[in-house]
Write a protein that holds these residues in place. Sequence first.
Motif, PDB file in Angstrom:
ATOM      1  N   ASP A   1       0.842  -1.185   0.000  1.00  0.00           N
ATOM      2  CA  ASP A   1       0.000   0.000   0.000  1.00  0.00           C
ATOM      3  C   ASP A   1       0.888   1.250   0.000  1.00  0.00           C
ATOM      4  N   PRO A   2       0.614   2.221  -0.878  1.00  0.00           N
ATOM      5  CA  PRO A   2       1.446   3.427  -0.966  1.00  0.00           C
ATOM      6  C   PRO A   2       1.557   4.213   0.339  1.00  0.00           C
ATOM      7  N   SER A   3       0.620   4.046   1.242  1.00  0.00           N
ATOM      8  CA  SER A   3       0.674   4.793   2.505  1.00  0.00           C
ATOM      9  C   SER A   3       1.881   4.390   3.358  1.00  0.00           C
ATOM     10  N   LEU A   4       2.512   3.269   3.043  1.00  0.00           N
ATOM     11  CA  LEU A   4       3.652   2.790   3.834  1.00  0.00           C
ATOM     12  C   LEU A   4       4.990   3.363   3.367  1.00  0.00           C
ATOM     13  N   PHE A   5       4.981   4.142   2.303  1.00  0.00           N
ATOM     14  CA  PHE A   5       6.236   4.668   1.769  1.00  0.00           C
ATOM     15  C   PHE A   5       6.635   5.968   2.458  1.00  0.00           C
ATOM     16  N   LYS A   6       7.135   5.828   3.651  1.00  0.00           N
ATOM     17  CA  LYS A   6       7.668   6.937   4.438  1.00  0.00           C
ATOM     18  C   LYS A   6       9.041   6.503   4.930  1.00  0.00           C
TER      19      LYS A   6
ATOM     20  N   ASP B   1      10.673   6.894   7.613  1.00  0.00           N
ATOM     21  CA  ASP B   1      10.776   6.415   8.992  1.00  0.00           C
ATOM     22  C   ASP B   1      10.192   5.018   9.175  1.00  0.00           C
ATOM     23  N   ASP B   2       9.411   4.544   8.213  1.00  0.00           N
ATOM     24  CA  ASP B   2       8.696   3.285   8.366  1.00  0.00           C
ATOM     25  C   ASP B   2       9.356   2.112   7.652  1.00  0.00           C
ATOM     26  N   VAL B   3      10.627   2.220   7.296  1.00  0.00           N
ATOM     27  CA  VAL B   3      11.289   1.157   6.546  1.00  0.00           C
ATOM     28  C   VAL B   3      11.305  -0.152   7.341  1.00  0.00           C
ATOM     29  N   GLU B   4      11.636  -0.093   8.616  1.00  0.00           N
ATOM     30  CA  GLU B   4      11.677  -1.317   9.423  1.00  0.00           C
ATOM     31  C   GLU B   4      10.300  -1.943   9.546  1.00  0.00           C
ATOM     32  N   VAL B   5       9.289  -1.119   9.703  1.00  0.00           N
ATOM     33  CA  VAL B   5       7.916  -1.622   9.787  1.00  0.00           C
ATOM     34  C   VAL B   5       7.547  -2.314   8.477  1.00  0.00           C
ATOM     35  N   LEU B   6       7.887  -1.691   7.361  1.00  0.00           N
ATOM     36  CA  LEU B   6       7.590  -2.265   6.052  1.00  0.00           C
ATOM     37  C   LEU B   6       8.306  -3.605   5.875  1.00  0.00           C
ATOM     38  N   GLU B   7       9.553  -3.681   6.261  1.00  0.00           N
ATOM     39  CA  GLU B   7      10.295  -4.938   6.160  1.00  0.00           C
ATOM     40  C   GLU B   7       9.638  -6.037   6.989  1.00  0.00           C
ATOM     41  N   ASP B   8       9.220  -5.705   8.190  1.00  0.00           N
ATOM     42  CA  ASP B   8       8.549  -6.681   9.054  1.00  0.00           C
ATOM     43  C   ASP B   8       7.227  -7.140   8.449  1.00  0.00           C
ATOM     44  N   LEU B   9       6.478  -6.210   7.865  1.00  0.00           N
ATOM     45  CA  LEU B   9       5.198  -6.556   7.253  1.00  0.00           C
ATOM     46  C   LEU B   9       5.394  -7.465   6.037  1.00  0.00           C
ATOM     47  N   ILE B  10       6.440  -7.222   5.261  1.00  0.00           N
ATOM     48  CA  ILE B  10       6.721  -8.082   4.104  1.00  0.00           C
ATOM     49  C   ILE B  10       7.045  -9.500   4.578  1.00  0.00           C
ATOM     50  N   LEU B  11       7.882  -9.611   5.592  1.00  0.00           N
ATOM     51  CA  LEU B  11       8.209 -10.933   6.123  1.00  0.00           C
ATOM     52  C   LEU B  11       6.965 -11.643   6.654  1.00  0.00           C
ATOM     53  N   ALA B  12       6.126 -10.918   7.362  1.00  0.00           N
ATOM     54  CA  ALA B  12       4.906 -11.510   7.920  1.00  0.00           C
ATOM     55  C   ALA B  12       3.960 -11.969   6.808  1.00  0.00           C
ATOM     56  N   ALA B  13       3.812 -11.164   5.754  1.00  0.00           N
ATOM     57  CA  ALA B  13       2.936 -11.537   4.637  1.00  0.00           C
ATOM     58  C   ALA B  13       3.483 -12.763   3.915  1.00  0.00           C
ATOM     59  N   HIS B  14       4.793 -12.822   3.736  1.00  0.00           N
ATOM     60  CA  HIS B  14       5.418 -13.979   3.087  1.00  0.00           C
ATOM     61  C   HIS B  14       5.176 -15.234   3.913  1.00  0.00           C
ATOM     62  N   ASN B  15       5.392 -15.146   5.212  1.00  0.00           N
ATOM     63  CA  ASN B  15       5.175 -16.305   6.082  1.00  0.00           C
ATOM     64  C   ASN B  15       3.723 -16.740   6.101  1.00  0.00           C
ATOM     65  N   ASP B  16       2.788 -15.787   6.045  1.00  0.00           N
ATOM     66  CA  ASP B  16       1.368 -16.105   6.001  1.00  0.00           C
ATOM     67  C   ASP B  16       1.032 -16.865   4.722  1.00  0.00           C
ATOM     68  N   ALA B  17       1.552 -16.380   3.587  1.00  0.00           N
ATOM     69  CA  ALA B  17       1.297 -17.057   2.309  1.00  0.00           C
ATOM     70  C   ALA B  17       1.916 -18.449   2.295  1.00  0.00           C
ATOM     71  N   LYS B  18       3.120 -18.582   2.831  1.00  0.00           N
ATOM     72  CA  LYS B  18       3.789 -19.882   2.867  1.00  0.00           C
ATOM     73  C   LYS B  18       2.998 -20.876   3.716  1.00  0.00           C
TER      74      LYS B  18
END
Length: 107
Positions: free
Chosen positions: A55-60, A62-79
């Motif tokens: 979601d474009p709202s995450l492109f800030k 200061d939120d890089v670490e949050v975005l990285e964590d969310l990507i990992l969580a989404a990948h693990n959920d799909a797996k």
Amino acid sequence: MKDLLGMMSKAKEMQSKLQALQEEIALLEETGQSGGGLVKVTLSGKSEMRSLKIDPSLFKEDDVEVLEDLILAAHNDAKAKVEAAMQEKSRELTAGLPIPPGMKLPF
């Protein structure tokens, strides 16, 4: 002798069913998400990442670490969803067969 021929016939039938199952699993796709749907990851049945939606709202900055964590969580959920779908398809295929406990299919 009839029992042996019957077992051989069932083994060949099981082998063709397993091959069909593996082909079906390879075509399988599951989407996992995190952050309430802000990050979505789609994986193939072989756990290869097929797509990533952020979601474009995450492109800030200061939120890089949050975005990285969310990507990992989404990948693990799909797996996890792919693995659950594979287990369900294997369970359907082997219903009624005397397979030892803990043995996972496909091999």
